[in-house]
Structures are given as structure tokens and as C-alpha cells.
Design a protein around this motif. Sequence first.
Motif, mmCIF file in Angstrom:
data_model
loop_
_atom_site.group_PDB
_atom_site.id
_atom_site.type_symbol
_atom_site.label_atom_id
_atom_site.label_comp_id
_atom_site.label_asym_id
_atom_site.label_seq_id
_atom_site.Cartn_x
_atom_site.Cartn_y
_atom_site.Cartn_z
ATOM 1 N N GLY A 82 0.752 -1.188 0.000
ATOM 2 C CA GLY A 82 0.000 0.000 0.000
ATOM 3 C C GLY A 82 0.781 1.234 0.000
ATOM 4 O O GLY A 82 1.458 1.529 0.922
ATOM 5 N N TRP A 118 3.516 -2.590 8.255
ATOM 6 C CA TRP A 118 3.035 -2.936 6.918
ATOM 7 C C TRP A 118 4.145 -2.911 5.865
ATOM 8 O O TRP A 118 3.887 -2.637 4.689
ATOM 9 N N ASP A 158 -3.469 -0.027 13.024
ATOM 10 C CA ASP A 158 -4.763 0.060 12.354
ATOM 11 C C ASP A 158 -5.759 -0.839 13.066
ATOM 12 O O ASP A 158 -5.514 -2.034 13.260
ATOM 13 N N ARG A 160 -7.502 0.983 8.109
ATOM 14 C CA ARG A 160 -7.288 0.552 6.720
ATOM 15 C C ARG A 160 -8.347 -0.489 6.400
ATOM 16 O O ARG A 160 -8.530 -1.458 7.129
ATOM 17 N N ASN A 181 -10.488 -2.783 3.084
ATOM 18 C CA ASN A 181 -10.345 -3.272 1.713
ATOM 19 C C ASN A 181 -11.566 -4.093 1.322
ATOM 20 O O ASN A 181 -12.379 -4.467 2.169
ATOM 21 N N LEU A 215 -8.501 -0.703 -1.753
ATOM 22 C CA LEU A 215 -8.079 -0.382 -0.385
ATOM 23 C C LEU A 215 -8.140 1.115 -0.161
ATOM 24 O O LEU A 215 -7.865 1.919 -1.067
ATOM 25 N N ASN A 270 -6.825 3.781 3.098
ATOM 26 C CA ASN A 270 -6.172 3.843 4.407
ATOM 27 C C ASN A 270 -5.594 5.227 4.665
ATOM 28 O O ASN A 270 -5.403 6.034 3.743
#
Length: 285
Positions: free
Chosen positions: A16, A74, A82, A115, A117, A250, A252
Motif C-alpha cells: 500500500g 506494513w 490500524d 485501513r 479493503n 483499499l 487507508n
Amino acid sequence: MTPLRLLPWLSVLSLGCLACDPAGSRIDKPEQPNDSTPQPSNEWQLVWQDEFDGPANTPPSSDKWVHDVGGGGWGNAQLEYDTNKTENVSLDGEGHLVITARKESFGGNSYTSGRINTRGRFAQAYGRFEARMQLPVGRGMWPAFWLLGANLEESPWPDCGEIDIMEYRGQLPAIIRGSLHGPGYSGGNNIGGEYVVSGGKLYEDFHVYALEWEPERIRWQLDGVTFLETTPAKLPAGKRWVYDHPFFILLNLAVGGNYVGPPDRSTVFPQQLKVDYVRVYTRGA
């Protein structure tokens, strides 16, 4: 929601809005794009949408969205944890999804955010993907609207492909970036470019961030203005074009990370990414 951080695809990927080359290409426009909401032409047919209508302080629809939960950075040295808490991801009762980054200790991190998705709920190859959003502002704020190949379990990142429709550094509120990440051109070696809105402050209002994706052509737009276009011919020699299968969506708001650096004393919390809608179209007959 089931914490997805335990799944292999999340534990091993640099996901991401991956760190981009700050010296990448830029496209400067002399004027601020029109703030009015552009409408796609009649060639596009709406096939999926979330208008985020619902009571305040309720989560987004679980029929459409899954939370990514975790705080391990991440793969990008992000500083937030998150969560799936409504304090971080919720509807505001006025037709918006709000992802809120807070300065608070949680899960061993100094910040929380969110976040979400559409993996397992919705994925599509080709078409128009757009979101009308109001961005945050401040050093270390890193919002993104992006796509990831739905075949990532069979073809781990970056072979599955990643398309960053919009990512942004809160300390540079007139610049957005669009990027492709694939095999041999990922991370800081991605294929993409920045769009500089002269005198613009993208956090002051809502803008439409969109991608038009064809079998061998991808275009990025801000408020109906195309600012970047990529084809297989623009890839490094011998590298594969992997944008020929369904991708999921996604959204975020990261805090810190390789692309933006950490917040500093000038950064005010809480910060919010507001999303008016997400819509996906296919090209009509």
C-alpha cells in the motif's frame, strides 16, 4: 472482524502506497482543477458503489469492506496501529466514511488509524475506479486509495500487481502521486508520477481521484483532468505488465512511513481522511 494481519499475504508484503521515489516525474498545472464533481461520460456503466450512507458512529458495510488490523509497519515503517474500532473507521451520518488517525498508545504503537479493503467482497479487472475524498494535512500523514491484485496468494506481491490511484504526503498538500508496482518495478523503483496543483491545498475541499484502466493502458485523473498515463511500452525492458486480472480496493490513512517520514510537533491530531463515495464502472457497449 477477523484480524487479517495473521494471513500470509499481509505478513510478508510491503503493502500500500509503497515508498516512492520523491524525485519521480511531476506534472505541473498552472491552475487549480475544478472543484465541482465531474461526471463520467455515458460510455461508463456503474457496477459497484458505496455512498457511505448510514447512522453516525457505525462501521462501513461488512458486506463491502474488511478491516486490516495490525501495527507492524506494513512493510513501510508506518507508525500507526490500524484498528477496527469506530473511533478510527466509521460513518459520520452525513454520507461520508471517515478514517481518523489519533495520537494514542495502542498495541505497542503511538498512533491509531484505519485501513479497509474489499478483498473477498469485490474485485474487478479494467474499468473506472473513483473516489471523492477530502485529504488530511500535516507532516507524516499518508492517505491512499489503491488497488491490489486479487491473485496475491498464488502470485505474491509484487507479481500480483499494485495500482496506487492516489497517495499523498500531508506536508506537501498540493501534490498527489499515481504509481504501478509490479515484478521488477516496485517500491522506490515503481512506475508513476506526481501531479502538482500550483497554489492548491487539496485538504480544503473534496476532490475526485480516478483511474481509467484498459487492457494495455492506465490513466490517472484528478477532478477529470488526466495527469498520468502508462502502457506496457513504458515498463523497464523485459518486465511484465501484470494488470490483466481482477484487483480489489483499499483505503487507508497511514501515520509516518518511508514515503512521508514521521509526524513532528507541527502535526495536529486527530487527522481525518473523509470519503464521500467510492464508485466502480465498466465500459458500456
